[in-house]
Design a protein around this motif. Structure first.
Motif, PDB file in Angstrom:
ATOM      1  N   UNK A   1      63.877 -20.194  33.735  1.00 39.52           N
ATOM      2  CA  UNK A   1      63.515 -18.903  34.329  1.00 39.52           C
ATOM      3  C   UNK A   1      63.717 -19.010  35.832  1.00 39.52           C
ATOM      4  N   UNK A   2      64.741 -18.318  36.342  1.00 36.72           N
ATOM      5  CA  UNK A   2      65.153 -18.414  37.750  1.00 36.72           C
ATOM      6  C   UNK A   2      65.076 -19.852  38.260  1.00 36.72           C
ATOM      7  N   UNK A   3      65.872 -20.759  37.681  1.00 36.82           N
ATOM      8  CA  UNK A   3      65.787 -22.176  38.046  1.00 36.82           C
ATOM      9  C   UNK A   3      66.261 -22.434  39.474  1.00 36.82           C
ATOM     10  N   UNK A   4      65.549 -23.282  40.156  1.00 37.69           N
ATOM     11  CA  UNK A   4      65.986 -23.794  41.464  1.00 37.69           C
ATOM     12  C   UNK A   4      65.293 -25.133  41.660  1.00 37.69           C
ATOM     13  N   UNK A   5      65.492 -25.764  42.797  1.00 37.06           N
ATOM     14  CA  UNK A   5      64.828 -27.029  43.066  1.00 37.06           C
ATOM     15  C   UNK A   5      65.158 -28.125  42.076  1.00 37.06           C
ATOM     16  N   UNK A   6      66.383 -28.099  41.534  1.00 39.46           N
ATOM     17  CA  UNK A   6      66.798 -29.170  40.611  1.00 39.46           C
ATOM     18  C   UNK A   6      67.402 -30.298  41.442  1.00 39.46           C
TER      19      UNK A   6
END
Length: 205
Positions: free
Chosen positions: A189-194
């Protein structure tokens, strides 16, 4: 580190715990961790993109081997637009990836610009990351944060969908700049910070 509202980058000597330099850059720098590479003319540099304009500032980082360029903007290149959050490269790559997820133009926030660090004057190529993701439904499909795998031969992008819609991770072959695969899951769900664990532990960026 970025002094965003002042349009400056601060260089801190972490051994001496003191300010080494305060550098004027573009409007509202937002480098994430920035990007380190060896410039063909100016030697080792660190790069930041900006929220407030389309520029990318390259700062010399070698006070021993390139003293005249150290802690100075040695080159400014233009990307596809402002609204950038992350800029990325890898020691094994000559690609420099620049996102623009906060740009109001959908063409810009749904794609990324990629430069060749060996020839920055040649400009950038645009890759249609959100188009490759092929998300269902209407609404935002903003592309954010290039992240390399350990080997440095893949680069992963997040595609922000809507809260109730699809999002995705898009994996690109770094050498050919072509699509490798798209990862979708209801838990994305709205992925970021990977972040690649190895690269993060060993400061590879």
């Amino acid at each position: 580190m970025a002094a965003n509202a002042s349009n400056k980058i601060a260089v801190v000597d972490t051994k001496e715990d003191k300010l080494a330099a305060l550098i004027d850059v573009g409007k509202t720098p937002h480098p994430g961790r920035g990007a380190n590479f060896v410039h063909p003319k100016f030697g080792p540099v660190w790069a930041t993109s900006h929220l407030g304009d389309e520029t990318i500032s390259l700062i010399g980082t070698d006070p021993t081997g390139h003293k005249a360029q150290a802690w100075k903007v040695v080159q400014t290149v233009k990307g596809q637009g402002g609204g950038s959050l992350f800029i990325k490269t890898h020691p094994k790559s000559s690609n420099l990836w620049v996102d623009t997820p906060l740009n109001p133009d959908a063409k810009l926030n749904q794609s990324v610009a990629v430069f060749d660090t060996r020839n920055l004057d040649a400009g950038f190529k645009v890759l249609p990351i959100a188009e490759w993701a092929n998300l269902k439904g209407e609404g935002a499909k903003r592309v954010v944060q290039a992240e390399y795998n350990k080997a440095g031969d893949e680069v992963w992008f997040s595609v922000w969908g809507t809260k109730d819609g699809e999002s995705a991770l898009v994996v690109v072959d770094d050498k050919t700049r072509t699509l490798k695969t798209v990862i979708k899951d209801p838990r994305l769900i709205t992925p970021t910070g990977k972040f690649n664990a190895y690269n993060t532990q060993h400061d590879i960026y």
